[in-house]
Design a protein around this motif. Structure first.
Motif, PDB file in Angstrom:
ATOM      1  N   GLN A 193       0.816  -1.232   0.000  1.00 17.48           N
ATOM      2  CA  GLN A 193       0.000   0.000   0.000  1.00 17.48           C
ATOM      3  C   GLN A 193       0.850   1.283   0.000  1.00 17.48           C
ATOM      4  O   GLN A 193       0.331   2.368  -0.212  1.00 17.48           O
ATOM      5  CB  GLN A 193      -1.006   0.007   1.179  1.00 17.48           C
ATOM      6  CG  GLN A 193      -0.383   0.055   2.551  1.00 17.48           C
ATOM      7  CD  GLN A 193      -0.197  -1.344   3.147  1.00 17.48           C
ATOM      8  OE1 GLN A 193       0.051  -2.314   2.433  1.00 17.48           O
ATOM      9  NE2 GLN A 193      -0.304  -1.443   4.457  1.00 17.48           N
ATOM     10  N   ASN A 194       2.141   1.124   0.243  1.00 21.80           N
ATOM     11  CA  ASN A 194       3.030   2.297   0.225  1.00 21.80           C
ATOM     12  C   ASN A 194       3.763   2.472  -1.098  1.00 21.80           C
ATOM     13  O   ASN A 194       4.620   3.340  -1.247  1.00 21.80           O
ATOM     14  CB  ASN A 194       4.050   2.206   1.359  1.00 21.80           C
ATOM     15  CG  ASN A 194       3.395   2.366   2.714  1.00 21.80           C
ATOM     16  OD1 ASN A 194       2.315   2.959   2.803  1.00 21.80           O
ATOM     17  ND2 ASN A 194       4.027   1.840   3.753  1.00 21.80           N
ATOM     18  N   ILE A 195       3.443   1.595  -2.067  1.00 19.28           N
ATOM     19  CA  ILE A 195       4.079   1.649  -3.396  1.00 19.28           C
ATOM     20  C   ILE A 195       3.146   2.385  -4.350  1.00 19.28           C
ATOM     21  O   ILE A 195       1.961   2.050  -4.444  1.00 19.28           O
ATOM     22  CB  ILE A 195       4.311   0.214  -3.925  1.00 19.28           C
ATOM     23  CG1 ILE A 195       5.356  -0.512  -3.075  1.00 19.28           C
ATOM     24  CG2 ILE A 195       4.714   0.234  -5.395  1.00 19.28           C
ATOM     25  CD1 ILE A 195       5.500  -1.999  -3.411  1.00 19.28           C
ATOM     26  N   HIS A 196       3.657   3.384  -5.047  1.00 17.81           N
ATOM     27  CA  HIS A 196       2.817   4.152  -5.974  1.00 17.81           C
ATOM     28  C   HIS A 196       3.445   4.199  -7.360  1.00 17.81           C
ATOM     29  O   HIS A 196       4.595   4.591  -7.509  1.00 17.81           O
ATOM     30  CB  HIS A 196       2.627   5.578  -5.462  1.00 17.81           C
ATOM     31  CG  HIS A 196       2.088   5.634  -4.064  1.00 17.81           C
ATOM     32  ND1 HIS A 196       0.780   5.333  -3.773  1.00 17.81           N
ATOM     33  CD2 HIS A 196       2.689   5.906  -2.892  1.00 17.81           C
ATOM     34  CE1 HIS A 196       0.589   5.430  -2.469  1.00 17.81           C
ATOM     35  NE2 HIS A 196       1.741   5.778  -1.900  1.00 17.81           N
ATOM     36  N   LEU A 197       2.646   3.780  -8.335  1.00 17.74           N
ATOM     37  CA  LEU A 197       3.026   3.923  -9.751  1.00 17.74           C
ATOM     38  C   LEU A 197       1.810   4.452 -10.496  1.00 17.74           C
ATOM     39  O   LEU A 197       0.671   4.110 -10.136  1.00 17.74           O
ATOM     40  CB  LEU A 197       3.388   2.578 -10.374  1.00 17.74           C
ATOM     41  CG  LEU A 197       4.742   1.979 -10.065  1.00 17.74           C
ATOM     42  CD1 LEU A 197       4.580   0.664  -9.332  1.00 17.74           C
ATOM     43  CD2 LEU A 197       5.518   1.730 -11.348  1.00 17.74           C
ATOM     44  N   PRO A 198       2.027   5.269 -11.534  1.00 15.13           N
ATOM     45  CA  PRO A 198       0.853   5.700 -12.296  1.00 15.13           C
ATOM     46  C   PRO A 198       0.234   4.522 -13.035  1.00 15.13           C
ATOM     47  O   PRO A 198       0.925   3.542 -13.333  1.00 15.13           O
ATOM     48  CB  PRO A 198       1.416   6.733 -13.282  1.00 15.13           C
ATOM     49  CG  PRO A 198       2.888   6.547 -13.294  1.00 15.13           C
ATOM     50  CD  PRO A 198       3.286   5.803 -12.055  1.00 15.13           C
ATOM     51  N   ASN A 199      -1.070   4.626 -13.327  1.00 14.20           N
ATOM     52  CA  ASN A 199      -1.778   3.529 -13.987  1.00 14.20           C
ATOM     53  C   ASN A 199      -2.023   3.857 -15.461  1.00 14.20           C
ATOM     54  O   ASN A 199      -2.884   4.669 -15.778  1.00 14.20           O
ATOM     55  CB  ASN A 199      -3.100   3.269 -13.256  1.00 14.20           C
ATOM     56  CG  ASN A 199      -3.841   2.077 -13.837  1.00 14.20           C
ATOM     57  OD1 ASN A 199      -3.404   1.496 -14.842  1.00 14.20           O
ATOM     58  ND2 ASN A 199      -4.956   1.730 -13.230  1.00 14.20           N
ATOM     59  N   GLY A 200      -1.268   3.204 -16.330  1.00 17.61           N
ATOM     60  CA  GLY A 200      -1.395   3.452 -17.761  1.00 17.61           C
ATOM     61  C   GLY A 200      -2.469   2.605 -18.413  1.00 17.61           C
ATOM     62  O   GLY A 200      -2.622   2.633 -19.637  1.00 17.61           O
ATOM     63  N   ASN A 201      -3.195   1.828 -17.592  1.00 25.33           N
ATOM     64  CA  ASN A 201      -4.243   0.972 -18.151  1.00 25.33           C
ATOM     65  C   ASN A 201      -5.638   1.439 -17.791  1.00 25.33           C
ATOM     66  O   ASN A 201      -6.617   0.739 -18.069  1.00 25.33           O
ATOM     67  CB  ASN A 201      -4.044  -0.475 -17.679  1.00 25.33           C
ATOM     68  CG  ASN A 201      -2.869  -1.111 -18.394  1.00 25.33           C
ATOM     69  OD1 ASN A 201      -2.857  -1.184 -19.618  1.00 25.33           O
ATOM     70  ND2 ASN A 201      -1.854  -1.509 -17.643  1.00 25.33           N
ATOM     71  N   GLU A 202      -5.722   2.602 -17.178  1.00 21.34           N
ATOM     72  CA  GLU A 202      -7.024   3.185 -16.831  1.00 21.34           C
ATOM     73  C   GLU A 202      -7.758   3.518 -18.126  1.00 21.34           C
ATOM     74  O   GLU A 202      -7.133   4.021 -19.076  1.00 21.34           O
ATOM     75  CB  GLU A 202      -6.759   4.469 -16.039  1.00 21.34           C
ATOM     76  CG  GLU A 202      -7.897   4.954 -15.213  1.00 21.34           C
ATOM     77  CD  GLU A 202      -7.979   4.231 -13.873  1.00 21.34           C
ATOM     78  OE1 GLU A 202      -8.903   3.405 -13.751  1.00 21.34           O
ATOM     79  OE2 GLU A 202      -7.136   4.488 -12.999  1.00 21.34           O
ATOM     80  N   LYS A 203      -9.084   3.260 -18.154  1.00 20.81           N
ATOM     81  CA  LYS A 203      -9.864   3.623 -19.352  1.00 20.81           C
ATOM     82  C   LYS A 203      -9.828   5.128 -19.551  1.00 20.81           C
ATOM     83  O   LYS A 203      -9.611   5.625 -20.647  1.00 20.81           O
ATOM     84  CB  LYS A 203     -11.328   3.169 -19.186  1.00 20.81           C
ATOM     85  CG  LYS A 203     -11.564   1.795 -19.733  1.00 20.81           C
ATOM     86  CD  LYS A 203     -13.010   1.638 -20.273  1.00 20.81           C
ATOM     87  CE  LYS A 203     -13.230   0.198 -20.690  1.00 20.81           C
ATOM     88  NZ  LYS A 203     -13.698  -0.629 -19.563  1.00 20.81           N
TER      89      LYS A 203
END
Ligand code: GLP
Length: 240
Positions: A97-107
């Motif tokens: 829960q402390n790891i953050h990456l942007p989500n390139g698979n979001e619609k």
């Protein structure tokens, strides 16, 4: 900018990883801004080795990554999500829960940008690790990106896709777009450590350090940040 030219890649990896380990030990709830690409791999190896040997504790450390490909499955071996888990997260005690990456698979990619900007508000990096593209990009901020940019979707330049093609089966498989922290987000980091290795980075390094500050060479903005360390091997520094 503090420029450190060291006589090997190994020495750069050793020095930078020691800074990071010291930071983690002294700031147990700190935020590490992390990068992908081939450049930081040796540093992540050193962090993993140290964690194994000395139990350096990441249980309250938060991480935030610069960027991710758009429309590349999270479980694809070359997604930055997979890269980070394979090279670092699976081998230290950072909490998922402390790891953050942007989500390139979001619609809705605009939503994905907005939500990553919100994540950044609460997780401003204490230290941001950066590599540099041969065209002077940082994160995936390609030449021409506004210095005022926050998280956004970017069309990757042909050169960047070619540079990254070595990780994919064919050029057609190299993603065409990415989601990336903007220049403004990167400049908000309290401390920045940029690393570059090899002759093919030497021109970008020269322009970043000695050239004029211009959106055509995104990394040149770092001249305006008050806490930047640049670590280079001799070939990356050869034009300075
Ligand atoms: C990639 C990443 C950057 C990285 C750069 C250099 O495309 N988005 O964060 O710094 O290109 O990569 P490498 O370290 O493999 O040369």
């Amino acid at each position: 900018m503090k420029i450190h030219v060291l006589n090997s890649k190994e020495l750069v990896n050793k020095t930078v990883s020691e800074h990071l380990i010291k930071f983690v030990r002294e700031h147990k709830t700190g935020v590490l801004g992390l990068a992908t690409g081939s450049t930081p791999i040796g540093i992540y190896e050193a962090l993993v080795k140290d964690h194994k040997e000395n139990n350096t504790d990441y249980s309250q450390i938060r991480t935030i990554n610069l960027d991710e490909y758009v429309n590349l499955d999270q479980n694809h071996p070359e997604s930055y999500y997979s890269f980070m888990h394979r090279n670092l997260f699976n081998h230290i005690n950072v909490k998922p829960q402390n790891i953050h990456l942007p989500n390139g698979n979001e619609k809705d990619l605009e939503m994905a940008c907005q939500s990553y900007n919100d994540v950044l508000k609460n997780n401003q990096p204490d230290i941001q690790i950066l590599g540099i593209g041969a065209n002077g990009h940082i994160g995936f901020n390609e030449p021409g990106t506004s210095f005022d940019s926050s998280v956004h979707i970017i069309e990757l330049q042909e050169q960047t896709r070619l540079d990254n093609a070595r990780f994919f089966d064919s050029m057609d498989d190299v993603p065409k777009k990415a989601i990336t922290m903007g220049i403004k987000n990167i400049m908000d980091a309290k401390r920045i450590i940029l690393i570059a290795f090899g002759e093919n980075k030497s021109e970008a390094v020269y322009q970043m350090v000695k050239g004029k500050v211009t959106e055509n060479l995104p990394a040149s903005i770092l001249q305006k940040h008050n806490n930047v360390e640049i670590y280079l091997d001799e070939s990356a520094a050869s034009k300075l």
